[in-house]
Design an enzyme around this catalytic site. Structure first.
Site, mmCIF file in Angstrom:
data_model
loop_
_atom_site.group_PDB
_atom_site.id
_atom_site.type_symbol
_atom_site.label_atom_id
_atom_site.label_comp_id
_atom_site.label_asym_id
_atom_site.label_seq_id
_atom_site.Cartn_x
_atom_site.Cartn_y
_atom_site.Cartn_z
ATOM 1 N N PRO A 191 1.097 -1.535 0.018
ATOM 2 C CG PRO A 191 -0.828 -1.749 1.562
ATOM 3 C CD PRO A 191 0.423 -2.154 1.394
ATOM 4 N N PRO A 192 0.373 2.306 -0.337
ATOM 5 C CG PRO A 192 -1.415 3.603 -1.181
ATOM 6 C CD PRO A 192 -1.050 2.530 -0.791
ATOM 7 N N GLY A 193 2.659 4.598 0.882
ATOM 8 C CA GLY A 193 3.307 5.030 2.260
ATOM 9 C C GLY A 193 4.332 4.475 3.569
ATOM 10 C CB THR A 194 3.935 0.350 3.421
ATOM 11 O OG1 THR A 194 3.850 0.687 2.070
ATOM 12 C CG2 THR A 194 2.577 0.269 3.838
ATOM 13 N N GLY A 195 7.128 2.821 2.981
ATOM 14 C CA GLY A 195 8.119 2.834 2.993
ATOM 15 C C GLY A 195 8.849 2.513 2.343
ATOM 16 C CE LYS A 196 5.095 0.862 -2.187
ATOM 17 N NZ LYS A 196 3.964 1.337 -1.830
ATOM 18 C CG HIS A 413 -25.005 8.910 10.960
ATOM 19 N ND1 HIS A 413 -25.745 8.700 9.828
ATOM 20 C CD2 HIS A 413 -23.503 8.535 11.214
ATOM 21 C CE1 HIS A 413 -25.290 8.385 8.642
ATOM 22 N NE2 HIS A 413 -23.856 7.773 9.684
ATOM 23 C CD GLU A 414 -20.799 9.972 12.397
ATOM 24 O OE1 GLU A 414 -19.876 8.794 13.273
ATOM 25 O OE2 GLU A 414 -20.302 10.333 11.732
ATOM 26 C CG ASP A 491 -22.130 4.789 7.207
ATOM 27 O OD1 ASP A 491 -21.037 4.964 7.958
ATOM 28 O OD2 ASP A 491 -23.016 5.388 8.141
HETATM 29 P P1 ATP Z 1 4.237 5.359 -1.833
HETATM 30 O O1 ATP Z 1 3.782 3.823 -2.482
HETATM 31 O O2 ATP Z 1 3.469 6.368 -1.942
HETATM 32 O O3 ATP Z 1 5.281 6.282 -3.366
HETATM 33 P P2 ATP Z 1 6.564 4.545 -0.456
HETATM 34 O O4 ATP Z 1 5.543 3.476 0.245
HETATM 35 O O5 ATP Z 1 7.578 4.634 -1.724
HETATM 36 O O6 ATP Z 1 5.189 5.617 -0.770
HETATM 37 P P3 ATP Z 1 7.692 5.633 1.645
HETATM 38 O O7 ATP Z 1 7.462 7.272 1.009
HETATM 39 O O8 ATP Z 1 9.185 5.491 1.532
HETATM 40 O O9 ATP Z 1 6.680 5.057 1.111
HETATM 41 O O10 ATP Z 1 6.925 6.537 3.020
HETATM 42 C C1 ATP Z 1 7.431 8.236 2.479
HETATM 43 C C2 ATP Z 1 7.642 8.518 4.512
HETATM 44 O O11 ATP Z 1 6.574 7.644 5.257
HETATM 45 C C3 ATP Z 1 8.528 8.105 4.380
HETATM 46 O O12 ATP Z 1 10.131 9.052 4.225
HETATM 47 C C4 ATP Z 1 9.136 7.741 6.508
HETATM 48 O O13 ATP Z 1 9.684 9.053 6.080
HETATM 49 C C5 ATP Z 1 7.452 7.819 6.607
HETATM 50 N N1 ATP Z 1 7.814 5.996 6.903
HETATM 51 C C6 ATP Z 1 6.871 5.001 5.601
HETATM 52 N N2 ATP Z 1 7.515 3.977 6.332
HETATM 53 C C7 ATP Z 1 8.127 4.284 7.019
HETATM 54 C C8 ATP Z 1 9.067 2.981 8.077
HETATM 55 N N3 ATP Z 1 9.201 1.497 7.844
HETATM 56 N N4 ATP Z 1 10.153 3.517 8.701
HETATM 57 C C9 ATP Z 1 10.320 4.785 9.564
HETATM 58 N N5 ATP Z 1 9.315 5.731 8.374
HETATM 59 C C10 ATP Z 1 8.558 5.141 7.187
#
Ligand code: ATP
Length: 605
Positions: A191-196, A413-414, A491
């Site tokens: 998923p997005p933002g997981t640190g790839k 509702h909430e 919902d």
């Molecule tokens: P996308 O798929 O949206 O490109 P991504 O998987 O490449 O996202 P990153 O750009 O590597 O995600 O992560 C964004 C930021 O989130 C990083 O710069 C860091 O600050 C934080 N982050 C994400 N995962 C970690 C982790 N496992 N440990 C520490 N920081 C993290």
């Protein structure tokens, strides 16, 4: 450079204009022209008044009279064979001009020449611009040596599975000696933002090699061939450094599976992808270049990309579990003044389904709130506010326009969602309920977080549906059947999705049994839809009943919300404390069947 280019354009336009003027001048007669009938002309010949006749095979001949050189008389051409002889006998000078069709031919040739010239020039300019675009893509290596595995919290398995790549980058000869071929390419998916991206940078950092970062979409261009040449340029640059990590984000922009509709393909994309695969297969085994691509979805990639010798190592980088969340939070709190009151373990518990990027964002937003307040430390109220910003977007600042009736509807509702969570899923936490609308358009929300576990049971799924339906049910109970609102659309979507998986995917419906309905044909599909409807109606009925039985608490929660706008989990517990709640044990839930966690999530309801 630009100056020279502009000069070239001006010179070409001027030359074209001069040429055009010349063409007109050559073919234009500036003398005064007067028409003369053939008989009048014959009279003038006989009177010896005619000095010169310009003949041609055109419709008319041109005649000059003695003493009137600046006038050209136009006379119909008799086209008789002895006409020239007749003139000569009468002492008239005869000039045989080019035929008018010859003039027309010359005109046409000049015109076509001019046109082709301009066309060629414009084409060349376009080519140069295109070349310019190619050149504009300036691939620069980033020095990632400051980023290491220390900067990544969690992701233990992913780190483990790329360790040998780092070793390979440091000592490629070691592997070559054993005839080992390192993976040419690695795909990080998740998923997005997981640190790839972070992981790819850390690989470059750990191995201390240059890091080239590009996005798949940079290569998909309008002009066929540009993407492919950019790929070659990128690899050329990387090779110049000897060793390097090339990171291609959003590889799906290049390597998406071809759909039936797009048969015939997209030439530009195919050429770019082929260029990438060719470059990758051109590596020598001892060459220290690793290509890492990232995508959110592995299943949409073209299988050509995943074949051995290409991106043959696939590493999942998933959402962090509770322990990983805690360590990500600790990592990002390093440079922030966090109040001692804040318990990171508890915060990790409350942030199920948060990605690393969201956690980092949460702490950053909290730090901004603390700075705005001029507070010495980041306090829990800053984190609370940040939570709202990260999950639902910024709070709507101007609340003056909110109708009082709408506030009441939102409150019930909430309150319905929150109460139902406590009734049917007591292990879930309701970390926050609010009727503050978000700038994104949500009227309010309840943060309902299921416990962090691998599998969810059949009962969990039903509970989740009831929690989703409780907002609508509360509206109906309090305001009447005709007063239900559009506030429940999300919902209903969520409940439908869960019920659909329950029936179609997990074989949990007693009536339809252990079948994956999606694999079956249309005929049975309508049975499945009917079954979904029956189940949904039953669950809605149960939800209503349960809320009616607990109307006292529903009303108290709604009243508290109207008063305080936001309730914490402790507030909710207090409102529900003291009296015995009618709980779910009375309900007819069958025994649990396990299923994968990914299908249920703790979103806003
Ligand atoms: P996308 O798929 O949206 O490109 P991504 O998987 O490449 O996202 P990153 O750009 O590597 O995600 O992560 C964004 C930021 O989130 C990083 O710069 C860091 O600050 C934080 N982050 C994400 N995962 C970690 C982790 N496992 N440990 C520490 N920081 C993290």
């Amino acid at each position: 450079m630009k100056y020279i280019k502009n000069n070239k354009i001006i010179i070409t336009i001027m030359s074209a204009l001069i040429l055009a003027i010349l063409v007109v001048l050559i073919t234009m007669n500036t003398d005064q022209q007067v028409n003369l009938s053939y008989n009048e002309f014959l009279d003038k010949v006989e009177q010896n008044l005619v000095g010169e006749v310009i003949t041609s095979d055109a419709q008319d001949i041109k005649v000059k009279l003695n003493g009137e050189e600046d006038i050209t008389y136009i006379v119909p051409n008799p086209r008789s064979e002895d006409f020239k002889e007749f003139l000569l006998i009468n002492g008239v000078k005869v000039v045989e001009s080019e035929t008018s069709s010859q003039i027309q031919l010359i005109q046409a040739i000049l015109f076509i020449g001019l046109f082709l010239g301009i066309f060629y020039f414009v084409y060349k300019q376009m080519g140069q611009n295109q070349q310019g675009n190619k050149m504009k893509m300036d691939f620069k290596a980033i020095n990632a040596s400051s980023i290491t595995f220390e900067d990544i919290a969690g992701n233990v398995e992913a780190k483990e599975s790329v360790k040998d790549i780092i070793d390979f980058l440091i000592k490629p000869e070691k592997y070559a000696k054993y005839g080992a071929r390192m993976p040419r390419g690695v795909i990080f998916y998740g998923p997005p933002g997981t640190g790839k991206t972070l992981m790819a940078k850390a690989i470059a950092g750990e191995a201390d090699v240059p890091f080239f970062s590009v996005s798949g979409s940079d290569f998909v261009q309008m002009y066929v061939g540009v993407g492919a040449s950019r790929i070659r340029e990128l690899f050329k640059k990387a090779r110049e450094h000897g060793k390097a990590v090339i990171f291609i984000d959003e590889i799906d922009a290049l390597g998406k599976k071809r759909t039936a509709g797009a048969a015939g393909g997209n030439d530009e994309r195919d050429q770019t992808l082929n260029a990438l695969l060719t470059e990758m297969s051109g590596f020598r085994d001892s060459e220290g270049i690793v290509v890492i691509a990232a995508t959110n979805r592995l299943d949409i990639l073209d299988s050509a990309l995943l074949r051995p010798g290409r991106f043959d190592r696939q590493v999942e980088i998933g959402l962090p579990d509770i322990k990983a969340r805690e360590s990500i939070l600790s990592l990002h709190i390093r440079n922030k003044p966090l109040s001692e009151q804040i318990n990171l373990e508890k915060l990790a518990k409350q942030t199920v389904y948060f990605s690393g990027a969201m956690l980092e964002n949460l702490l950053n937003e909290a730090a901004i709130f603390a700075a705005k307040d001029g507070s010495r430390f980041i306090e829990m109220n800053h984190i609370d506010k940040a939570f709202y910003t990260v999950v639902a977007g910024a709070e709507k600042q101007d609340r003056s326009m909110i109708d009082e009736h709408d506030r009441h509807i939102t409150a019930y509702h909430e309150a319905g969602h929150a109460l139902m969570t406590k009734l049917v899923a007591p292990r879930n936490s309701v970390t926050k309920v609010t009727i503050i609308p978000s700038a994104k358009g949500a009227g309010g929300f309840s943060m309902n977080i299921p416990p962090d576990k691998m599998y969810y049971s059949k009962k969990d799924m039903k509970s989740q549906v009831m929690i989703s339906l409780a907002g609508r049910a509360a509206e109906e109970i309090i305001f009447g059947e005709d007063e239900i609102t559009t506030g429940a659309s999300n919902d209903i979507e969520k409940a439908t999705s869960i019920i659909s998986d329950y029936v179609h995917k997990y074989g949990m419906s007693e009536k339809l049994g252990l079948l994956n309905m999606k694999l079956l044909n249309q005929g049975s599909e309508s049975n499945a839809v009917a079954e979904c409807r029956v189940l949904m109606n039953e669950l809605y009925h149960d939800t209503r009943e349960l809320l009616i039985e607990n109307k006292y608490y529903l009303t108290n929660l709604a009243k508290a919300l109207l008063e305080k706008e936001t309730l914490s989990e402790d507030d909710i517990e207090m409102i529900l404390a003291g009296e015995e709640l009618i709980n779910t044990e009375q309900m007819d839930f069958s025994d649990a069947d396990d299923f994968r966690q990914t299908e249920l999530n703790g979103e806003l309801i």
